[in-house]
Design a protein around this motif. Structure first.
Motif, PDB file in Angstrom:
ATOM      1  N   GLY A   1       0.805  -1.203   0.000  1.00 40.93           N
ATOM      2  CA  GLY A   1       0.000   0.000   0.000  1.00 40.93           C
ATOM      3  C   GLY A   1       0.842   1.259   0.000  1.00 40.93           C
ATOM      4  N   VAL A   2       2.158   1.098  -0.049  1.00 38.12           N
ATOM      5  CA  VAL A   2       3.094   2.218   0.017  1.00 38.12           C
ATOM      6  C   VAL A   2       3.724   2.434  -1.346  1.00 38.12           C
ATOM      7  CG1 VAL A   2       5.169   3.114   1.120  1.00 38.12           C
ATOM      8  CG2 VAL A   2       3.579   1.693   2.433  1.00 38.12           C
ATOM      9  N   LEU A   3       3.682   3.670  -1.837  1.00 35.47           N
ATOM     10  CA  LEU A   3       4.327   3.998  -3.106  1.00 35.47           C
ATOM     11  C   LEU A   3       5.845   4.034  -2.932  1.00 35.47           C
ATOM     12  CD1 LEU A   3       2.056   6.944  -4.285  1.00 35.47           C
ATOM     13  CD2 LEU A   3       2.107   4.656  -5.280  1.00 35.47           C
ATOM     14  N   TRP A   4       6.564   3.787  -4.020  1.00 33.58           N
ATOM     15  CA  TRP A   4       8.003   3.991  -4.004  1.00 33.58           C
ATOM     16  C   TRP A   4       8.294   5.477  -3.887  1.00 33.58           C
ATOM     17  CZ3 TRP A   4      10.598  -0.274  -3.174  1.00 33.58           C
ATOM     18  CH2 TRP A   4      10.109  -1.495  -3.668  1.00 33.58           C
ATOM     19  N   ASN A   5       9.242   5.834  -3.013  1.00 35.48           N
ATOM     20  CA  ASN A   5       9.622   7.241  -2.846  1.00 35.48           C
ATOM     21  C   ASN A   5      10.498   7.725  -3.988  1.00 35.48           C
ATOM     22  OD1 ASN A   5       8.297   7.581  -0.371  1.00 35.48           O
ATOM     23  ND2 ASN A   5      10.029   6.739   0.756  1.00 35.48           N
ATOM     24  N   GLU A   6      11.521   6.945  -4.314  1.00 32.54           N
ATOM     25  CA  GLU A   6      12.433   7.268  -5.406  1.00 32.54           C
ATOM     26  C   GLU A   6      12.897   6.012  -6.107  1.00 32.54           C
ATOM     27  OE1 GLU A   6      12.722  10.648  -2.601  1.00 32.54           O
ATOM     28  OE2 GLU A   6      13.562   8.649  -2.276  1.00 32.54           O
ATOM     29  N   THR A   7      13.219   6.150  -7.375  1.00 35.12           N
ATOM     30  CA  THR A   7      13.901   5.103  -8.137  1.00 35.12           C
ATOM     31  C   THR A   7      15.085   5.747  -8.846  1.00 35.12           C
ATOM     32  OG1 THR A   7      12.397   5.439 -10.027  1.00 35.12           O
ATOM     33  CG2 THR A   7      11.835   3.689  -8.466  1.00 35.12           C
ATOM     34  N   ARG A   8      16.192   4.994  -8.927  1.00 31.36           N
ATOM     35  CA  ARG A   8      17.392   5.500  -9.581  1.00 31.36           C
ATOM     36  C   ARG A   8      18.089   4.362 -10.316  1.00 31.36           C
ATOM     37  NH1 ARG A   8      15.303   9.520  -8.143  1.00 31.36           N
ATOM     38  NH2 ARG A   8      16.201  11.356  -7.081  1.00 31.36           N
ATOM     39  N   TRP A   9      18.787   4.712 -11.400  1.00 30.84           N
ATOM     40  CA  TRP A   9      19.621   3.745 -12.116  1.00 30.84           C
ATOM     41  C   TRP A   9      21.037   3.847 -11.564  1.00 30.84           C
ATOM     42  CZ3 TRP A   9      18.280  -0.070 -15.336  1.00 30.84           C
ATOM     43  CH2 TRP A   9      19.291  -0.723 -16.049  1.00 30.84           C
ATOM     44  N   PHE A  10      21.574   2.716 -11.080  1.00 29.57           N
ATOM     45  CA  PHE A  10      22.912   2.729 -10.510  1.00 29.57           C
ATOM     46  C   PHE A  10      23.573   1.374 -10.721  1.00 29.57           C
ATOM     47  CE2 PHE A  10      25.831   1.842  -6.973  1.00 29.57           C
ATOM     48  CZ  PHE A  10      26.741   2.874  -7.157  1.00 29.57           C
ATOM     49  N   ASN A  11      24.830   1.414 -11.146  1.00 27.57           N
ATOM     50  CA  ASN A  11      25.628   0.195 -11.271  1.00 27.57           C
ATOM     51  C   ASN A  11      24.959  -0.827 -12.189  1.00 27.57           C
ATOM     52  OD1 ASN A  11      28.094  -1.023 -10.544  1.00 27.57           O
ATOM     53  ND2 ASN A  11      27.114  -2.289  -8.977  1.00 27.57           N
ATOM     54  N   GLY A  12      24.291  -0.317 -13.246  1.00 23.29           N
ATOM     55  CA  GLY A  12      23.659  -1.188 -14.228  1.00 23.29           C
ATOM     56  C   GLY A  12      22.344  -1.788 -13.809  1.00 23.29           C
ATOM     57  N   GLN A  13      21.741  -1.276 -12.725  1.00 23.81           N
ATOM     58  CA  GLN A  13      20.472  -1.815 -12.241  1.00 23.81           C
ATOM     59  C   GLN A  13      19.553  -0.693 -11.782  1.00 23.81           C
ATOM     60  OE1 GLN A  13      22.258  -4.503  -9.211  1.00 23.81           O
ATOM     61  NE2 GLN A  13      21.163  -6.157 -10.257  1.00 23.81           N
ATOM     62  N   LEU A  14      18.246  -1.018 -11.715  1.00 21.64           N
ATOM     63  CA  LEU A  14      17.264  -0.092 -11.176  1.00 21.64           C
ATOM     64  C   LEU A  14      17.126  -0.346  -9.682  1.00 21.64           C
ATOM     65  CD1 LEU A  14      15.056   2.076 -11.926  1.00 21.64           C
ATOM     66  CD2 LEU A  14      13.424   0.167 -11.831  1.00 21.64           C
TER      67      LEU A  14
ATOM     68  N   ARG B   1      11.109  -0.433   2.462  1.00 22.45           N
ATOM     69  CA  ARG B   1      11.958  -1.413   1.798  1.00 22.45           C
ATOM     70  C   ARG B   1      12.909  -0.766   0.784  1.00 22.45           C
ATOM     71  NH1 ARG B   1       7.384  -5.003  -0.985  1.00 22.45           N
ATOM     72  NH2 ARG B   1       6.390  -4.482   1.002  1.00 22.45           N
ATOM     73  N   LEU B   2      13.998  -1.477   0.511  1.00 18.97           N
ATOM     74  CA  LEU B   2      14.935  -1.147  -0.557  1.00 18.97           C
ATOM     75  C   LEU B   2      15.026  -2.368  -1.452  1.00 18.97           C
ATOM     76  CD1 LEU B   2      17.168   0.762  -1.761  1.00 18.97           C
ATOM     77  CD2 LEU B   2      18.796  -0.492  -0.319  1.00 18.97           C
ATOM     78  N   ARG B   3      14.872  -2.167  -2.756  1.00 19.36           N
ATOM     79  CA  ARG B   3      14.883  -3.293  -3.679  1.00 19.36           C
ATOM     80  C   ARG B   3      15.710  -2.951  -4.922  1.00 19.36           C
ATOM     81  NH1 ARG B   3      13.404  -5.377   0.232  1.00 19.36           N
ATOM     82  NH2 ARG B   3      11.543  -6.665   0.608  1.00 19.36           N
ATOM     83  N   VAL B   4      16.140  -4.022  -5.604  1.00 22.42           N
ATOM     84  CA  VAL B   4      16.862  -3.914  -6.865  1.00 22.42           C
ATOM     85  C   VAL B   4      16.163  -4.803  -7.881  1.00 22.42           C
ATOM     86  CG1 VAL B   4      19.049  -4.279  -8.049  1.00 22.42           C
ATOM     87  CG2 VAL B   4      19.044  -3.502  -5.672  1.00 22.42           C
ATOM     88  N   TRP B   5      15.967  -4.278  -9.091  1.00 25.86           N
ATOM     89  CA  TRP B   5      15.393  -5.083 -10.168  1.00 25.86           C
ATOM     90  C   TRP B   5      16.534  -5.789 -10.888  1.00 25.86           C
ATOM     91  CZ3 TRP B   5      11.099  -7.241 -11.648  1.00 25.86           C
ATOM     92  CH2 TRP B   5      10.963  -7.696 -12.958  1.00 25.86           C
ATOM     93  N   ASP B   6      16.538  -7.133 -10.861  1.00 21.56           N
ATOM     94  CA  ASP B   6      17.651  -7.893 -11.448  1.00 21.56           C
ATOM     95  C   ASP B   6      17.384  -8.328 -12.884  1.00 21.56           C
ATOM     96  OD1 ASP B   6      15.813  -9.945 -11.215  1.00 21.56           O
ATOM     97  OD2 ASP B   6      17.221 -11.363 -10.300  1.00 21.56           O
ATOM     98  N   GLY B   7      16.295  -7.814 -13.462  1.00 18.89           N
ATOM     99  CA  GLY B   7      15.917  -8.182 -14.822  1.00 18.89           C
ATOM    100  C   GLY B   7      14.729  -9.109 -14.874  1.00 18.89           C
ATOM    101  N   SER B   8      14.438  -9.756 -13.728  1.00 20.41           N
ATOM    102  CA  SER B   8      13.275 -10.639 -13.672  1.00 20.41           C
ATOM    103  C   SER B   8      12.522 -10.540 -12.355  1.00 20.41           C
ATOM    104  CB  SER B   8      13.704 -12.097 -13.886  1.00 20.41           C
ATOM    105  OG  SER B   8      14.639 -12.498 -12.898  1.00 20.41           O
ATOM    106  N   ARG B   9      13.192 -10.055 -11.299  1.00 24.94           N
ATOM    107  CA  ARG B   9      12.549  -9.977  -9.985  1.00 24.94           C
ATOM    108  C   ARG B   9      13.036  -8.743  -9.223  1.00 24.94           C
ATOM    109  NH1 ARG B   9      14.385 -15.212  -7.049  1.00 24.94           N
ATOM    110  NH2 ARG B   9      16.297 -14.583  -8.137  1.00 24.94           N
TER     111      ARG B   9
END
Length: 327
Positions: free
Chosen positions: A250-263, A270-278
């Motif tokens: 129920g919580v929106l993401w505050n910020e997203t950034r591209w870093f070190n070849g990942q989103l 929470r803090l998450r990284v998109w690895d291309g599939s998850r």
């Protein structure tokens, strides 16, 4: 992680009794934080938001002395937003207020005020300050985008109409802005409200959902990533969109950034990284990185800040910059 970059005395002087609400990277060696005076909820509820003291701090990451942090207290800032300026006329930090004039206070780089006004008397409703290249933009409600063209002067970008009905239904953005350059930018917000600047013209783009949209990031892989209601994640390549992740929060993401070849994505919990599939929780040397809140990335550095701590990541190792010290 190694011990905190700040000494106990520096932490007590600058961060004790504060809650961090924003982080920004000026350059690889200079980190900015935005914080507010912590107080019990019942006390805060009796105040207007602008009556809660605001503090902007500068942390010098390449300085190991006890004088590696400084701060400036500001008053009258309503729902403040933190940003940076990398323009030739000002290399420093900006703090915007969600008030009648869209007041912005410049600090650092030889500046300590005075207040600038994004739109005098216009109640712009500043949602975010974004630096793209060497230009800083204010993202506001009702599809407002303003560029800081020189010290004390902000100009609204033309060519983005909004109807009275769209305003009344809160269908029109914006909440975030990013770009591959200042000549190709994307603005998002409202309910599926996505606009693209290309060849000098802003055009509204078809988007496959009417959900509330929160962030946009132009990735180093040439794709555009948009997050929305429930923590969902979408990707597009200049026009065709598909959902990568169906959020369950129920919580929106505050910020997203591209870093070190990942989103990278950060929300209040929470803090998450998109690895291309998850979407995965980041790890370092097999140990999960427990972080959340707000993030920024620039100049080969990622910074993450929750209410009480700040950490950085250079692509190889994590570093504690701010952490509470117990008596």
């Amino acid at each position: 992680m190694p011990r905190s970059h700040l000494s106990p005395a520096a932490w007590a002087d600058v961060f004790q009794g504060q809650e961090i609400v924003g982080v920004a990277i000026r350059n690889r060696h200079t980190l900015q934080t935005l914080s507010r005076h912590a107080m019990p909820q019942d006390q805060a509820s009796r105040l207007l938001d602008g009556q809660i003291p605001t503090r902007v701090a500068t942390i010098f990451l390449n300085d190991s002395s006890d004088e590696n942090v400084g701060f400036r207290d500001l008053s009258g800032m309503t729902h403040p937003r933190l940003g940076v300026s990398r323009a030739s006329f000002h290399d420093g930090v900006l703090v915007a207020s969600m008030d009648r004039d869209g007041d912005v206070y410049p600090v650092g780089g030889g500046f300590d005020g005075p207040f600038e006004k994004i739109h005098p008397g216009g109640w712009p409703g500043v949602q975010r300050l974004r630096c793209i290249g060497d230009q800083t933009f204010a993202v506001t409600l009702a599809r407002g985008l303003y560029q800081r063209v020189t010290v004390g002067q902000w100009e609204r970008l033309p060519g983005i109409p909004v109807s009275r009905r769209e305003e009344e239904l809160q269908a029109a953005g914006f909440r975030d802005l990013d770009g591959f350059s200042a000549a190709e930018m994307y603005a998002v917000g409202g309910h599926g409200d996505v606009w693209r600047l290309h060849a000098g013209e802003w055009r509204q783009m078809a988007f496959p959902t009417r959900d509330a949209l929160a962030t946009v990031t132009c990735g180093g892989d040439g794709n555009v990533y948009i997050t929305g209601e429930g923590g969902s994640l979408w990707v597009g390549e200049r026009g065709t969109w598909r959902r990568l992740h169906q959020g369950d929060s129920g919580v929106l993401w505050n910020e997203t950034r591209w870093f070190n070849g990942q989103l990278w994505l950060a929300s209040d919990d929470r803090l998450r990284v998109w690895d291309g599939s998850r979407l995965l929780a980041p790890e370092h040397a097999g140990i999960p990185i427990l972080a959340s809140g707000h993030l920024d990335a620039h100049d080969g550095l990622l910074a993450v800040a929750d209410l009480w701590t700040v950490s950085t990541f250079d692509g190889h190792s994590w570093r504690q910059v701010v952490t509470p010290f117990k008596d």
